[in-house]
Write a protein that holds these residues in place. Structure first.
Motif, PDB file in Angstrom:
ATOM      1  N   SER A 151     146.040   6.970   7.075  1.00  0.00           N
ATOM      2  CA  SER A 151     144.757   6.719   5.915  1.00  0.00           C
ATOM      3  C   SER A 151     144.662   7.554   5.304  1.00  0.00           C
ATOM      4  O   SER A 151     145.484   9.349   5.354  1.00  0.00           O
ATOM      5  N   LEU A 152     144.040   7.831   4.289  1.00  0.00           N
ATOM      6  CA  LEU A 152     144.130   8.270   3.037  1.00  0.00           C
ATOM      7  C   LEU A 152     143.048   9.739   3.286  1.00  0.00           C
ATOM      8  O   LEU A 152     142.821  10.254   2.560  1.00  0.00           O
ATOM      9  N   GLY A 153     141.650   9.388   4.203  1.00  0.00           N
ATOM     10  CA  GLY A 153     140.973   9.977   4.187  1.00  0.00           C
ATOM     11  C   GLY A 153     139.619   9.647   3.467  1.00  0.00           C
ATOM     12  O   GLY A 153     138.741  11.147   3.195  1.00  0.00           O
ATOM     13  N   LEU A 154     140.163   8.840   2.822  1.00  0.00           N
ATOM     14  CA  LEU A 154     138.671   8.354   2.170  1.00  0.00           C
ATOM     15  C   LEU A 154     137.277   8.391   2.062  1.00  0.00           C
ATOM     16  O   LEU A 154     136.274   9.150   2.055  1.00  0.00           O
ATOM     17  N   ASP A 155     136.969   7.747   3.381  1.00  0.00           N
ATOM     18  CA  ASP A 155     135.672   7.426   3.793  1.00  0.00           C
ATOM     19  C   ASP A 155     134.798   8.870   3.831  1.00  0.00           C
ATOM     20  O   ASP A 155     135.142   9.414   4.779  1.00  0.00           O
ATOM     21  N   GLY A 156     133.705   8.190   3.246  1.00  0.00           N
ATOM     22  CA  GLY A 156     132.258   8.920   3.563  1.00  0.00           C
ATOM     23  C   GLY A 156     132.154  10.741   2.900  1.00  0.00           C
ATOM     24  O   GLY A 156     131.926  11.607   2.583  1.00  0.00           O
ATOM     25  N   LYS A 157     134.105  10.539   1.288  1.00  0.00           N
ATOM     26  CA  LYS A 157     134.010  11.599   0.749  1.00  0.00           C
ATOM     27  C   LYS A 157     133.828  11.525  -0.380  1.00  0.00           C
ATOM     28  O   LYS A 157     133.197  10.217  -1.081  1.00  0.00           O
ATOM     29  N   SER A 158     133.446  12.475  -1.182  1.00  0.00           N
ATOM     30  CA  SER A 158     132.940  12.844  -2.711  1.00  0.00           C
ATOM     31  C   SER A 158     133.749  12.238  -3.642  1.00  0.00           C
ATOM     32  O   SER A 158     135.078  11.600  -3.118  1.00  0.00           O
ATOM     33  N   VAL A 159     133.753  10.946  -4.087  1.00  0.00           N
ATOM     34  CA  VAL A 159     134.366  10.346  -5.495  1.00  0.00           C
ATOM     35  C   VAL A 159     136.041  11.302  -5.775  1.00  0.00           C
ATOM     36  O   VAL A 159     136.296  10.911  -6.128  1.00  0.00           O
ATOM     37  N   ASN A 160     134.972  12.955  -6.218  1.00  0.00           N
ATOM     38  CA  ASN A 160     136.422  13.427  -6.802  1.00  0.00           C
ATOM     39  C   ASN A 160     137.540  13.262  -5.720  1.00  0.00           C
ATOM     40  O   ASN A 160     138.869  14.073  -6.233  1.00  0.00           O
ATOM     41  N   THR A 161     137.696  13.496  -4.809  1.00  0.00           N
ATOM     42  CA  THR A 161     138.468  13.427  -3.168  1.00  0.00           C
ATOM     43  C   THR A 161     139.834  11.849  -4.039  1.00  0.00           C
ATOM     44  O   THR A 161     140.480  12.285  -3.673  1.00  0.00           O
ATOM     45  N   LEU A 162     138.784  11.077  -4.611  1.00  0.00           N
ATOM     46  CA  LEU A 162     139.526  10.207  -4.672  1.00  0.00           C
ATOM     47  C   LEU A 162     140.470  10.293  -6.038  1.00  0.00           C
ATOM     48  O   LEU A 162     141.407  10.049  -5.927  1.00  0.00           O
TER      49      LEU A 162
END
Length: 252
Positions: A151-162
């Motif tokens: 997992s990249l741990g993206l769920d629920g994170k700001s689009v800046n994380t992506l």
């Protein structure tokens, strides 16, 4: 809705062009299915395995949406026309089971077990909520240290994380019919295919299913290797000449 970042990685693109693998192996990764699975559900990913340039490669495709500047898990559907995404705020009807940018920006992330080039994509456009048919797309790439199935741990994170994971991107204009579009990027183990960053100059909602992608090995062609070896040889010769001149001057 916040747009995904489009980075002009000039240096990376220059290196990719210099090592353009005319003789590298290509593989058409077919993403279509013999049946449609149009209902929403909890399936966020699908795994693939193939051999490219004599090397076994694994890949995981995951579905996502950006809603109000936040990345959220989405449902990854498999259809006769290819992969589609149904966001949490969509019911799958009226073309919303596609990679679209109507109310949310849908995208698919591909994590590969080694660096590759995603050199082409094939998209089939759909009319989303009777708002027109178009297929502008964004393809982006980057390198991550996580495993292909981690997992990249993206769920629920700001689009800046992506965006922090991406090092380059390319906008690809589309139309109302199935099309194959070439991608110019650098070898990476993370690739992203999204609906267009905006509604474009045409102001038409973009929605499409991803029928297939062409995966190209990131191995320089023989001519490139010869140029590199020749360059190393010239550097070595120059060093030897400098040592020779320096030695002669010392004797004199």
């Amino acid at each position: 809705m916040t747009k995904l970042k489009m980075i002009a990685a000039v240096a990376g693109l220059a290196l990719a062009s210099a090592a353009a693998p005319a003789s590298a192996a290509d593989l058409l990764l077919n993403l279509t299915s013999s049946t449609n699975s149009a209902d929403t559900g909890s399936t966020n990913y699908r795994d693939y395995s193939f051999t490219l340039d004599g090397v076994q490669i694994s890949a995981r495709a995951t579905a996502w949406s950006v809603i109000n500047n936040t990345v959220t898990n989405a449902y990854l559907g498999s259809y006769t026309a290819g992969l589609g995404v149904t966001a949490d705020n969509e019911n799958g009807g009226n073309g919303t089971h596609t990679i679209d940018n109507n109310g949310a920006q849908d995208f698919i992330v591909f994590q590969f077990s080694r660096d590759v080039l995603l050199s082409k994509i094939t998209t089939t456009p759909f009319d989303v909520n009777n708002l027109g048919k178009d297929s502008d797309a964004l393809v982006a790439w980057g390198k991550v240290s996580t495993a292909w199935n981690q997992s990249l741990g993206l769920d629920g994170k700001s689009v800046n994380t992506l965006n922090a994971l991406l090092s380059g991107g390319q906008d690809l204009a589309g139309g109302s019919s199935t099309s194959i579009r070439s991608v110019t990027g650098s070898a990476s183990n993370l690739w992203l295919v999204a609906a267009g960053n905006n509604l474009g100059g045409d102001k038409v909602v973009d929605g499409f299913k991803l029928a297939n992608v062409t995966v190209t090995s990131a191995v320089p062609e023989p001519a490139t290797w010869m140029m590199m070896i020749g360059g190393f040889a010239m550097v070595g010769a120059a060093v030897r000449r400098r040592k020779s001149v320096a030695g002669g001057a010392a004797v004199a």
